[in-house]
Scaffold this motif. Structure first.
Motif, PDB file in Angstrom:
ATOM      1  N   SER A  76       0.814  -1.208   0.000  1.00 46.53           N
ATOM      2  CA  SER A  76       0.000   0.000   0.000  1.00 46.53           C
ATOM      3  C   SER A  76       0.853   1.267   0.000  1.00 46.53           C
ATOM      4  N   GLY A  77       2.159   1.111   0.197  1.00 42.32           N
ATOM      5  CA  GLY A  77       3.085   2.212  -0.035  1.00 42.32           C
ATOM      6  C   GLY A  77       3.440   3.097   1.134  1.00 42.32           C
ATOM      7  N   SER A  78       2.918   2.814   2.340  1.00 37.59           N
ATOM      8  CA  SER A  78       3.217   3.670   3.488  1.00 37.59           C
ATOM      9  C   SER A  78       3.802   2.893   4.660  1.00 37.59           C
ATOM     10  N   THR A  79       4.335   1.729   4.370  1.00 38.93           N
ATOM     11  CA  THR A  79       4.973   0.896   5.397  1.00 38.93           C
ATOM     12  C   THR A  79       6.456   0.772   5.070  1.00 38.93           C
ATOM     13  N   ILE A  80       7.266   0.794   6.118  1.00 41.83           N
ATOM     14  CA  ILE A  80       8.711   0.817   5.921  1.00 41.83           C
ATOM     15  C   ILE A  80       9.399  -0.060   6.960  1.00 41.83           C
ATOM     16  N   ASP A  81      10.500  -0.691   6.543  1.00 43.09           N
ATOM     17  CA  ASP A  81      11.362  -1.459   7.439  1.00 43.09           C
ATOM     18  C   ASP A  81      12.665  -0.693   7.593  1.00 43.09           C
ATOM     19  N   VAL A  82      12.996  -0.333   8.823  1.00 44.14           N
ATOM     20  CA  VAL A  82      14.150   0.540   9.041  1.00 44.14           C
ATOM     21  C   VAL A  82      14.953   0.144  10.271  1.00 44.14           C
ATOM     22  N   THR A  83      16.182   0.643  10.295  1.00 40.30           N
ATOM     23  CA  THR A  83      16.987   0.636  11.506  1.00 40.30           C
ATOM     24  C   THR A  83      17.679   1.989  11.585  1.00 40.30           C
ATOM     25  N   ILE A  84      18.598   2.132  12.540  1.00 38.84           N
ATOM     26  CA  ILE A  84      19.333   3.383  12.734  1.00 38.84           C
ATOM     27  C   ILE A  84      20.822   3.113  12.627  1.00 38.84           C
ATOM     28  N   VAL A  85      21.528   4.009  11.947  1.00 36.14           N
ATOM     29  CA  VAL A  85      22.973   3.907  11.763  1.00 36.14           C
ATOM     30  C   VAL A  85      23.664   5.036  12.515  1.00 36.14           C
ATOM     31  N   ASP A  86      24.744   4.697  13.206  1.00 32.91           N
ATOM     32  CA  ASP A  86      25.615   5.687  13.843  1.00 32.91           C
ATOM     33  C   ASP A  86      26.540   6.255  12.769  1.00 32.91           C
ATOM     34  N   LEU A  87      26.436   7.531  12.490  1.00 32.01           N
ATOM     35  CA  LEU A  87      27.224   8.132  11.419  1.00 32.01           C
ATOM     36  C   LEU A  87      28.694   8.317  11.789  1.00 32.01           C
ATOM     37  N   ILE A  88      29.007   8.225  13.059  1.00 33.24           N
ATOM     38  CA  ILE A  88      30.411   8.302  13.479  1.00 33.24           C
ATOM     39  C   ILE A  88      31.142   7.003  13.157  1.00 33.24           C
ATOM     40  N   THR A  89      30.508   5.883  13.496  1.00 35.89           N
ATOM     41  CA  THR A  89      31.120   4.569  13.263  1.00 35.89           C
ATOM     42  C   THR A  89      30.667   3.943  11.943  1.00 35.89           C
ATOM     43  N   ASN A  90      29.577   4.486  11.376  1.00 35.77           N
ATOM     44  CA  ASN A  90      28.938   3.940  10.168  1.00 35.77           C
ATOM     45  C   ASN A  90      28.426   2.522  10.386  1.00 35.77           C
ATOM     46  N   LYS A  91      28.061   2.215  11.622  1.00 35.98           N
ATOM     47  CA  LYS A  91      27.526   0.900  11.959  1.00 35.98           C
ATOM     48  C   LYS A  91      26.081   1.021  12.419  1.00 35.98           C
ATOM     49  N   GLU A  92      25.297  -0.017  12.146  1.00 35.14           N
ATOM     50  CA  GLU A  92      23.924  -0.051  12.630  1.00 35.14           C
ATOM     51  C   GLU A  92      23.908  -0.208  14.140  1.00 35.14           C
ATOM     52  N   LEU A  93      22.939   0.427  14.797  1.00 37.24           N
ATOM     53  CA  LEU A  93      22.745   0.186  16.217  1.00 37.24           C
ATOM     54  C   LEU A  93      22.333  -1.276  16.413  1.00 37.24           C
ATOM     55  N   ASP A  94      22.816  -1.869  17.475  1.00 38.20           N
ATOM     56  CA  ASP A  94      22.538  -3.283  17.760  1.00 38.20           C
ATOM     57  C   ASP A  94      21.118  -3.420  18.288  1.00 38.20           C
ATOM     58  N   MET A  95      20.273  -4.063  17.490  1.00 37.21           N
ATOM     59  CA  MET A  95      18.873  -4.255  17.865  1.00 37.21           C
ATOM     60  C   MET A  95      18.584  -5.647  18.420  1.00 37.21           C
ATOM     61  N   GLY A  96      19.590  -6.466  18.562  1.00 35.45           N
ATOM     62  CA  GLY A  96      19.395  -7.775  19.193  1.00 35.45           C
ATOM     63  C   GLY A  96      19.181  -8.919  18.237  1.00 35.45           C
ATOM     64  N   THR A  97      18.633  -8.635  17.057  1.00 35.40           N
ATOM     65  CA  THR A  97      18.503  -9.653  16.005  1.00 35.40           C
ATOM     66  C   THR A  97      18.774  -8.969  14.668  1.00 35.40           C
ATOM     67  N   PRO A  98      19.097  -9.759  13.642  1.00 37.40           N
ATOM     68  CA  PRO A  98      19.177  -9.183  12.300  1.00 37.40           C
ATOM     69  C   PRO A  98      17.791  -8.769  11.821  1.00 37.40           C
TER      70      PRO A  98
END
Length: 222
Positions: free
Chosen positions: A138-160
């Motif tokens: 339907s076009g208004s749903t998104i799958d996202v995470t957050i990246v630390d721009l200092i380390t360029n790594k994703e925040l650890d969310m506990g699972t992939p």
């Protein structure tokens, strides 16, 4: 047959001037150039182990309303040297159909250890990990995470991303304090800016008041 009629109406009446997007849809990186993208279904790094039907380019498409809300979130994150990273957004119905077909083939378990080690593939429908319709279409749903721009790594969310199991539930308690804080931070900033979360997937959010609710589009991502 009714859905096909709906699609025809939208394709004929709501055609955008840009690159065959239906009216009301935009390319997210045109509106938010700083946002990070890793469109998993345009790669083999997903639970099927294959590029998924309907994904022909690594570009993100959403409704204008959802993109406007994301823009506010990205601005707030950039002020903290953080960024959103998008794994999936608009998803063609043909991709959902491909997931359904993949799930029916119980002998194809190429990515089991990474994405569903504790779930029998034959139970993916029953346990609602795979469905015949998706809010993404339907076009208004998104799958996202957050990246630390200092380390360029994703925040650890506990699972992939796309991990099938209770470990991915927002309320799951068997993760570290830091992992839980990261999940809650993502939930809070998304929920405060117009999205509602899905309790069984920490990465999944849908815009409140989405404009095309229960309309399932099937234009390809290109």
């Amino acid at each position: 047959m009714k859905l096909k009629i709906v699609f025809s109406i939208f394709s004929l009446v709501w055609l955008s001037a840009k690159a065959q997007l239906p009216y009301g849809f935009v390319y997210v990186d045109d509106e938010i150039p700083s946002i990070k993208v890793e469109l998993r279904y345009f790669s083999t790094n997903n639970f099927t182990g294959k590029v998924v039907d309907g994904y022909t380019d690594d570009v993100v498409i959403l409704t204008k309303q959802a993109t406007k809300a994301l823009k506010k979130i990205q601005k707030q994150l950039l002020e903290q040297n953080l960024s959103l990273k998008i794994f999936d957004a608009y998803r063609p119905q043909r991709a959902v159909n491909a997931f359904w077909k993949w799930a029916k083939n119980v002998n194809d378990t190429l990515m089991k250890q990474e994405y569903y080690p504790n779930v029998a593939k034959k139970n993916l429908f029953k346990e609602e990990y795979i469905a015949t319709r998706s809010r993404h279409s339907s076009g208004s749903t998104i799958d996202v995470t957050i990246v630390d721009l200092i380390t360029n790594k994703e925040l650890d969310m506990g699972t992939p991303y796309d991990y099938f199991g209770p470990e991915s539930w927002v309320s799951y308690e068997g993760i570290t304090k830091q992992q839980n804080e990261n999940r809650m931070f993502l939930q809070t900033i998304m929920n405060k800016n117009g999205f509602r979360s899905y309790p069984k997937e920490w990465w999944h959010f849908t815009l409140r008041g989405e404009p095309f609710r229960n309309i399932y589009f099937d234009f390809i991502i290109e």
